[in-house]
Write a protein that holds these residues in place. Structure first.
Motif, PDB file in Angstrom:
ATOM      1  N   TRP A  41       5.239   1.406  -1.114  1.00 31.54           N
ATOM      2  CA  TRP A  41       5.371   1.243  -2.561  1.00 31.54           C
ATOM      3  C   TRP A  41       4.152   0.420  -2.986  1.00 31.54           C
ATOM      4  O   TRP A  41       4.113  -0.793  -2.820  1.00 31.54           O
ATOM      5  CB  TRP A  41       6.669   0.509  -2.866  1.00 31.54           C
ATOM      6  N   GLN A  42       3.157   1.086  -3.521  1.00 34.47           N
ATOM      7  CA  GLN A  42       1.857   0.466  -3.758  1.00 34.47           C
ATOM      8  C   GLN A  42       1.856  -0.418  -5.007  1.00 34.47           C
ATOM      9  O   GLN A  42       2.307   0.008  -6.070  1.00 34.47           O
ATOM     10  CB  GLN A  42       0.793   1.553  -3.838  1.00 34.47           C
ATOM     11  N   VAL A  43       1.304  -1.635  -4.847  1.00 37.30           N
ATOM     12  CA  VAL A  43       1.350  -2.614  -5.937  1.00 37.30           C
ATOM     13  C   VAL A  43       0.004  -3.314  -6.151  1.00 37.30           C
ATOM     14  O   VAL A  43      -0.049  -4.385  -6.736  1.00 37.30           O
ATOM     15  CB  VAL A  43       2.458  -3.668  -5.669  1.00 37.30           C
ATOM     16  N   HIS A  44      -1.087  -2.741  -5.670  1.00 34.76           N
ATOM     17  CA  HIS A  44      -2.430  -3.325  -5.815  1.00 34.76           C
ATOM     18  C   HIS A  44      -2.515  -4.706  -5.177  1.00 34.76           C
ATOM     19  O   HIS A  44      -3.018  -5.662  -5.772  1.00 34.76           O
ATOM     20  CB  HIS A  44      -2.833  -3.386  -7.291  1.00 34.76           C
ATOM     21  N   SER A  45      -2.023  -4.789  -3.952  1.00 34.43           N
ATOM     22  CA  SER A  45      -1.984  -6.052  -3.216  1.00 34.43           C
ATOM     23  C   SER A  45      -2.876  -5.968  -1.978  1.00 34.43           C
ATOM     24  O   SER A  45      -3.374  -4.903  -1.638  1.00 34.43           O
ATOM     25  CB  SER A  45      -0.543  -6.329  -2.759  1.00 34.43           C
ATOM     26  N   PRO A  46      -3.044  -7.095  -1.262  1.00 33.48           N
ATOM     27  CA  PRO A  46      -3.739  -7.056   0.022  1.00 33.48           C
ATOM     28  C   PRO A  46      -2.772  -6.920   1.197  1.00 33.48           C
ATOM     29  O   PRO A  46      -3.151  -7.129   2.351  1.00 33.48           O
ATOM     30  CB  PRO A  46      -4.453  -8.417   0.054  1.00 33.48           C
ATOM     31  N   ASP A  47      -1.533  -6.569   0.930  1.00 30.95           N
ATOM     32  CA  ASP A  47      -0.487  -6.582   1.957  1.00 30.95           C
ATOM     33  C   ASP A  47      -0.467  -5.287   2.769  1.00 30.95           C
ATOM     34  O   ASP A  47      -0.704  -4.191   2.256  1.00 30.95           O
ATOM     35  CB  ASP A  47       0.877  -6.812   1.316  1.00 30.95           C
ATOM     36  N   VAL A  48      -0.133  -5.437   4.066  1.00 30.39           N
ATOM     37  CA  VAL A  48      -0.120  -4.324   5.014  1.00 30.39           C
ATOM     38  C   VAL A  48       1.242  -4.250   5.686  1.00 30.39           C
ATOM     39  O   VAL A  48       1.795  -5.278   6.109  1.00 30.39           O
ATOM     40  CB  VAL A  48      -1.206  -4.513   6.093  1.00 30.39           C
ATOM     41  N   GLY A  93      15.559   2.810   4.254  1.00 24.89           N
ATOM     42  CA  GLY A  93      15.879   2.145   3.001  1.00 24.89           C
ATOM     43  C   GLY A  93      14.680   2.113   2.074  1.00 24.89           C
ATOM     44  O   GLY A  93      13.833   3.006   2.082  1.00 24.89           O
ATOM     45  N   GLU A  94      14.574   1.058   1.296  1.00 27.48           N
ATOM     46  CA  GLU A  94      13.491   0.942   0.317  1.00 27.48           C
ATOM     47  C   GLU A  94      12.147   0.749   1.013  1.00 27.48           C
ATOM     48  O   GLU A  94      12.026  -0.017   1.959  1.00 27.48           O
ATOM     49  CB  GLU A  94      13.773  -0.231  -0.618  1.00 27.48           C
ATOM     50  N   ARG A  95      11.146   1.458   0.529  1.00 33.03           N
ATOM     51  CA  ARG A  95       9.808   1.324   1.100  1.00 33.03           C
ATOM     52  C   ARG A  95       9.248  -0.071   0.824  1.00 33.03           C
ATOM     53  O   ARG A  95       9.506  -0.648  -0.234  1.00 33.03           O
ATOM     54  CB  ARG A  95       8.872   2.374   0.495  1.00 33.03           C
ATOM     55  N   PRO A  96       8.487  -0.630   1.766  1.00 33.47           N
ATOM     56  CA  PRO A  96       7.912  -1.965   1.536  1.00 33.47           C
ATOM     57  C   PRO A  96       6.855  -1.941   0.447  1.00 33.47           C
ATOM     58  O   PRO A  96       6.124  -0.953   0.297  1.00 33.47           O
ATOM     59  CB  PRO A  96       7.294  -2.306   2.892  1.00 33.47           C
ATOM     60  N   LYS A  97       6.779  -3.028  -0.311  1.00 32.42           N
ATOM     61  CA  LYS A  97       5.723  -3.167  -1.311  1.00 32.42           C
ATOM     62  C   LYS A  97       4.462  -3.639  -0.589  1.00 32.42           C
ATOM     63  O   LYS A  97       4.385  -4.782  -0.134  1.00 32.42           O
ATOM     64  CB  LYS A  97       6.149  -4.141  -2.404  1.00 32.42           C
ATOM     65  N   ALA A  98       3.507  -2.753  -0.459  1.00 26.98           N
ATOM     66  CA  ALA A  98       2.275  -3.018   0.278  1.00 26.98           C
ATOM     67  C   ALA A  98       1.257  -1.973  -0.133  1.00 26.98           C
ATOM     68  O   ALA A  98       1.594  -0.984  -0.804  1.00 26.98           O
ATOM     69  CB  ALA A  98       2.521  -2.972   1.781  1.00 26.98           C
ATOM     70  N   ASP A  99       0.013  -2.177   0.271  1.00 25.01           N
ATOM     71  CA  ASP A  99      -1.025  -1.218  -0.090  1.00 25.01           C
ATOM     72  C   ASP A  99      -1.785  -0.692   1.115  1.00 25.01           C
ATOM     73  O   ASP A  99      -2.849  -0.090   0.979  1.00 25.01           O
ATOM     74  CB  ASP A  99      -1.970  -1.832  -1.120  1.00 25.01           C
ATOM     75  N   ALA A 100      -1.200  -0.895   2.275  1.00 20.84           N
ATOM     76  CA  ALA A 100      -1.746  -0.299   3.491  1.00 20.84           C
ATOM     77  C   ALA A 100      -0.622  -0.176   4.510  1.00 20.84           C
ATOM     78  O   ALA A 100       0.357  -0.927   4.470  1.00 20.84           O
ATOM     79  CB  ALA A 100      -2.884  -1.134   4.052  1.00 20.84           C
ATOM     80  N   VAL A 101      -0.792   0.788   5.410  1.00 25.35           N
ATOM     81  CA  VAL A 101       0.145   1.002   6.513  1.00 25.35           C
ATOM     82  C   VAL A 101      -0.677   1.161   7.778  1.00 25.35           C
ATOM     83  O   VAL A 101      -1.712   1.829   7.776  1.00 25.35           O
ATOM     84  CB  VAL A 101       1.006   2.260   6.301  1.00 25.35           C
ATOM     85  N   VAL A 102      -0.202   0.567   8.860  1.00 25.70           N
ATOM     86  CA  VAL A 102      -0.866   0.657  10.155  1.00 25.70           C
ATOM     87  C   VAL A 102       0.178   0.986  11.211  1.00 25.70           C
ATOM     88  O   VAL A 102       1.308   0.479  11.154  1.00 25.70           O
ATOM     89  CB  VAL A 102      -1.579  -0.684  10.491  1.00 25.70           C
ATOM     90  N   TRP A 158     -10.133  -1.698  -7.619  1.00 27.10           N
ATOM     91  CA  TRP A 158     -10.997  -2.886  -7.651  1.00 27.10           C
ATOM     92  C   TRP A 158     -10.244  -4.128  -7.185  1.00 27.10           C
ATOM     93  O   TRP A 158     -10.790  -4.951  -6.440  1.00 27.10           O
ATOM     94  CB  TRP A 158     -11.581  -3.095  -9.045  1.00 27.10           C
ATOM     95  N   LYS A 159      -8.975  -4.237  -7.581  1.00 27.72           N
ATOM     96  CA  LYS A 159      -8.223  -5.450  -7.257  1.00 27.72           C
ATOM     97  C   LYS A 159      -7.913  -5.539  -5.770  1.00 27.72           C
ATOM     98  O   LYS A 159      -8.094  -6.585  -5.141  1.00 27.72           O
ATOM     99  CB  LYS A 159      -6.928  -5.498  -8.077  1.00 27.72           C
ATOM    100  N   GLY A 160      -7.450  -4.440  -5.196  1.00 26.87           N
ATOM    101  CA  GLY A 160      -7.133  -4.459  -3.775  1.00 26.87           C
ATOM    102  C   GLY A 160      -8.360  -4.704  -2.919  1.00 26.87           C
ATOM    103  O   GLY A 160      -8.315  -5.481  -1.953  1.00 26.87           O
ATOM    104  N   ALA A 161      -9.464  -4.047  -3.266  1.00 32.17           N
ATOM    105  CA  ALA A 161     -10.695  -4.245  -2.505  1.00 32.17           C
ATOM    106  C   ALA A 161     -11.175  -5.689  -2.620  1.00 32.17           C
ATOM    107  O   ALA A 161     -11.620  -6.303  -1.636  1.00 32.17           O
ATOM    108  CB  ALA A 161     -11.773  -3.285  -2.994  1.00 32.17           C
ATOM    109  N   LEU A 162     -11.070  -6.241  -3.812  1.00 38.25           N
ATOM    110  CA  LEU A 162     -11.555  -7.597  -4.063  1.00 38.25           C
ATOM    111  C   LEU A 162     -10.709  -8.645  -3.353  1.00 38.25           C
ATOM    112  O   LEU A 162     -11.226  -9.655  -2.869  1.00 38.25           O
ATOM    113  CB  LEU A 162     -11.564  -7.872  -5.571  1.00 38.25           C
ATOM    114  N   THR A 163      -9.407  -8.409  -3.278  1.00 41.59           N
ATOM    115  CA  THR A 163      -8.507  -9.431  -2.730  1.00 41.59           C
ATOM    116  C   THR A 163      -8.212  -9.248  -1.244  1.00 41.59           C
ATOM    117  O   THR A 163      -7.446 -10.011  -0.671  1.00 41.59           O
ATOM    118  CB  THR A 163      -7.182  -9.476  -3.516  1.00 41.59           C
TER     119      THR A 163
END
Length: 267
Positions: A80-87, A96-105, A140-145
């Motif tokens: 669940w993408q939220v323009h964060s630096p979270d993985v 269940g509910e997808r994690p709020k993050a902007d990358a998956v590994v 821009w926000k995700g790359a910057l943070t």
């Protein structure tokens, strides 16, 4: 939407990165809007769970993408993408509910992961030794943070090494179409002075931001070999969805294209 309605995707419906295609034991695709069954504003391969498209069509489109990768599954694991630096680091499908993050590994073979985009940058990561893969969403926000660096660090946590990593940036909005105001430019440059060279003068009070150039530069600074496939989401309306183009057309919603990667389960 029934399983018999799942479309078959052709090679022409998918953009591939040469750097990733050269790695054995890896499957990937930067999917376009072509080849799907959605209609209207979402015509084609809309993979956006968060769109207002018919959910059955979205599921069929996502399933078509993983079939292209060579397996039969409901779809790739996308956060669940939220323009964060979270993985999110995973070894099994989300429950269940997808994690709020902007990358998956993941380091698990046969588990497809991905992100959806509609102008932001989709970055697929691979370890040449097959220890891990990653997928990140960076505007821009995700790359910057720091989402790019966080993805690299998460892959290192699974045993990969930066010297063995390859990153490919898929289709995204390019500088000619990405206009920002002076306030946004100043905000970015204040946090990363090296970003200044990725802004070109535009209309009075406006700047043109080279998002792909900035993403590739940040990856290089992090010690990872990186490249851009050279395709613009805004400039190719028959091939890609674009949030900014939708905004300029005053349309009520937009589709999202999928980018996915997987370690070959048979390798």
């Amino acid at each position: 939407m029934h399983s018999e309605s799942i479309p078959e995707l052709a090679e022409a419906d998918v953009v591939n990165a040469a750097s990733l295609s050269a790695i054995e034991g890896l499957r990937h695709g930067f999917f376009t809007r072509r080849g799907g069954i959605s209609e209207g504003l979402y015509a084609g391969l809309n993979a956006g769970i968060g769109s207002q498209d018919d959910p059955g069509r979205v599921r069929a489109n996502r399933r078509a993408a993983v079939r292209y990768l060579g397996i039969d599954a409901e779809g790739p694991q996308t956060p669940w993408q939220v323009h964060s630096p979270d993985v999110a680091v995973i070894d099994q499908p989300f429950s269940g509910e997808r994690p709020k993050a902007d990358a998956v590994v993941t380091g698990r073979r046969g588990l497809p992961i991905g992100v959806v985009t509609a102008d932001c940058g989709p970055i697929l990561f691979a370890d040449r030794r097959g220890r891990a893969v990653g997928a990140a969403h960076a505007g821009w926000k995700g790359a910057l943070t720091g989402v790019l660096e966080a993805t690299i660090e998460a892959m290192e946590g699974l045993g990969a090494e930066r010297a063995d990593m390859v990153a490919a940036l898929g289709p995204c909005i390019t500088q000619a179409h990405y206009e920002v105001g002076t306030d946004r430019r100043d905000e970015i440059v204040a946090l990363d002075a090296r970003a200044e060279r990725f802004f070109a003068t535009g209309r009075p009070g406006k700047w043109q931001f080279d998002l792909p150039g900035y993403i590739v530069d940040r990856l290089g600074r992090a010690g990872v070999a990186a490249s851009f496939v050279g395709r613009c989401t805004y400039g190719e309306p028959d091939t890609f969805f674009s949030f900014r183009r939708t905004t300029h057309r005053s349309e009520p919603d937009y589709g999202r294209q999928l980018s996915a990667i997987m370690l070959d389960p048979l390798n």
